[in-house]
Design an enzyme around this catalytic site. Structure first.
Site, PDB file in Angstrom:
ATOM      1  N   TYR A 145      -4.435 -12.286 -13.793  1.00  0.00           N
ATOM      2  CA  TYR A 145      -5.769 -12.371 -14.412  1.00  0.00           C
ATOM      3  C   TYR A 145      -5.691 -12.753 -15.897  1.00  0.00           C
ATOM      4  CZ  TYR A 145      -7.740 -10.130 -10.250  1.00  0.00           C
ATOM      5  OH  TYR A 145      -8.128  -9.840  -8.967  1.00  0.00           O
ATOM      6  N   LYS A 195       5.240  -7.984  -3.924  1.00  0.00           N
ATOM      7  CA  LYS A 195       5.519  -9.078  -2.977  1.00  0.00           C
ATOM      8  C   LYS A 195       6.876  -9.643  -3.380  1.00  0.00           C
ATOM      9  CE  LYS A 195       3.955 -11.544   0.400  1.00  0.00           C
ATOM     10  NZ  LYS A 195       4.247 -11.097   1.730  1.00  0.00           N
ATOM     11  N   ASP A 227       1.315  -7.191   2.025  1.00  0.00           N
ATOM     12  CA  ASP A 227       0.694  -7.422   3.342  1.00  0.00           C
ATOM     13  C   ASP A 227       0.876  -6.219   4.256  1.00  0.00           C
ATOM     14  OD1 ASP A 227       3.335  -8.142   3.007  1.00  0.00           O
ATOM     15  OD2 ASP A 227       3.310  -9.801   4.428  1.00  0.00           O
ATOM     16  N   ASP A 251      -6.431  -4.509  -7.529  1.00  0.00           N
ATOM     17  CA  ASP A 251      -7.846  -4.823  -7.379  1.00  0.00           C
ATOM     18  C   ASP A 251      -8.253  -4.686  -5.910  1.00  0.00           C
ATOM     19  OD1 ASP A 251     -10.355  -5.693  -7.995  1.00  0.00           O
ATOM     20  OD2 ASP A 251      -9.800  -7.733  -8.552  1.00  0.00           O
TER      21      ASP A 251
END
Ligand code: NAD
Length: 363
Positions: A145, A195, A227, A251
């Site tokens: 972000y 990840k 995931d 988020d």
């Protein structure tokens, strides 16, 4: 001499002023009952500030926040201001500005579902029979972000867009420490989500979190890929305690955990900087669809006040008293529209009054 505290109250837009009113009633009762030296001062922010002062964040509001010990915010934005350019929209020009200005790098989002209230969850009863108590610790000022470059590029007949994910060790260390400290006061488990099978930033994230964990031998650390984490949380939320996430992942995960409790109207949040200064606000927005109907759930705002008392004023007993009174009120069967069968429910004000009754009885 007793310490004096100042809270900047920013009700904002939509349901903000309605739910803030209930939180302020609780501040008043606590002040009286416990002889607390808490001063509150209200300031305009968001769309209402644009209408009244021509800017979403008037100088007076920012100055008021700076001289306070904590900020209690309602919500910001609504359809009336949607046609403004993105950078002038109240959410960006006031809330995001404040978050950046005070460098709120940590976002705490608790999601609690009591076993006796498990019927509120959208999950099957057998999955949530024990309820759950999860705290998401989300990094708030780094990652994709904020990484540069972030822009659209037109080159050689091609039209691209680029965002950049970037984290340094220092940013990872300081958020990881918060997660381990929080877990040390809860159930001694941290699940870090990344990840790292794909992303370099996640590899650094995992290595750094592992290193920090050595300083907290009582806390059990586990790692999950993003995931898989999304699936595991839905499958068995009760097995989680503290969940530590980078910005983008947090988020999504914090909203997932939140909705499993039944309503966004019951979810508080805290954003803190390195000095422990904090902004406390409901996880949801200004809910224009229910504005002015006296049906909004004030619990998210009231629990945000509870987090303020705990994290900014060290008043753990009063924070626990509020949490307990909210739970007791829900267990008595009082429900606002969002968590009811839509036939029998109480108003925003009545929910506030019932929680106050419990506070008075329980002390
Ligand atoms: P929202 O969170 O305002 O509403 C989503 C749904 O949740 C609506 O059906 C709403 O009625 C319900 N809801 C939210 N809070 C509730 C409460 N306390 N009690 C009962 N029901 C509740 O999200 P949205 O509709 O996407 O956004 C509306 C506006 O709020 C937009 O302008 C958005 O930008 C803004 N927003 C502000 C914040 C903030 O102030 N921090 C956060 C998110 C969205």
């Amino acid at each position: 001499m007793k310490k004096r505290y100042k809270i900047a109250i920013l009700p904002g837009d939509g349901i903000g002023p309605e739910v803030m009113n209930e939180a302020c009633k609780i501040i008043k009762i606590l002040k009286k009952k416990f002889n607390l030296m808490i001063e509150t001062q209200e300031y305009d922010i968001g769309g209402i500030a644009i209408d009244k002062h021509g800017t979403a964040l008037p100088k007076k509001t920012l100055k008021g926040c700076k001289k306070s010990d904590a900020i209690l915010l309602g919500s910001i934005g609504g359809p009336k201001w949607n046609s403004l350019s993105p950078k002038n929209r109240p959410e960006v020009s006031s809330l995001l500005y404040i978050r950046k200005y005070f460098n709120f790098f940590v976002n705490l989002r608790p999601s609690l579902l009591l076993n006796k209230l498990n019927y509120l969850s959208p999950l099957k009863k057998k999955i949530v029979k024990k309820g759950f108590d999860i705290l998401c610790v989300r990094e708030l000022t780094g990652g994709i972000y904020f990484g540069k470059p972030s822009k659209e590029i037109k080159k050689k007949n091609q039209h691209y867009a680029i965002d950049t994910t970037i984290y340094n060790k220092y940013e990872i260390k300081r958020i990881a420490k918060i997660a381990f400290q929080e877990a040390s006061n809860r159930n001694f488990k941290v699940t870090s989500i990344d990840k790292s099978n794909v992303l370099q930033t996640s590899k650094l994230w995992r290595k750094t979190v592992d290193k920090i964990s050595k300083k907290y031998p009582k806390v059990k650390l586990s790692h999950l890929y993003f995931d898989n984490a999304v699936m595991q949380i839905i499958k068995n939320p009760s097995k989680f305690d503290v969940i530590l996430c980078p910005n983008l992942i947090g988020d999504i995960i914090s909203d997932e955990c939140g909705i499993l409790t039944g309503s966004i109207g019951m979810l508080p949040s805290a954003s803190l900087n390195e000095k422990g200064f904090g902004l406390y606000e409901p996880a949801g927005g200004s809910a224009p669809d229910i504005q002015g109907k006296n049906i909004a759930n004030p619990i998210a705002q009231i629990l945000s006040l509870s987090m303020l008392l705990k994290h900014s004023f060290n008043m753990n007993n009063l924070s626990n008293l509020i949490n307990y009174s909210v739970q007791k009120t829900l267990l008595k069967g009082f429900q606002t529209y969002d968590i009811s069968d839509k036939k029998k429910f109480i108003t925003t004000e009545q929910m506030g009054n019932e929680i106050i009754k419990s506070i008075i009885q329980d002390y």
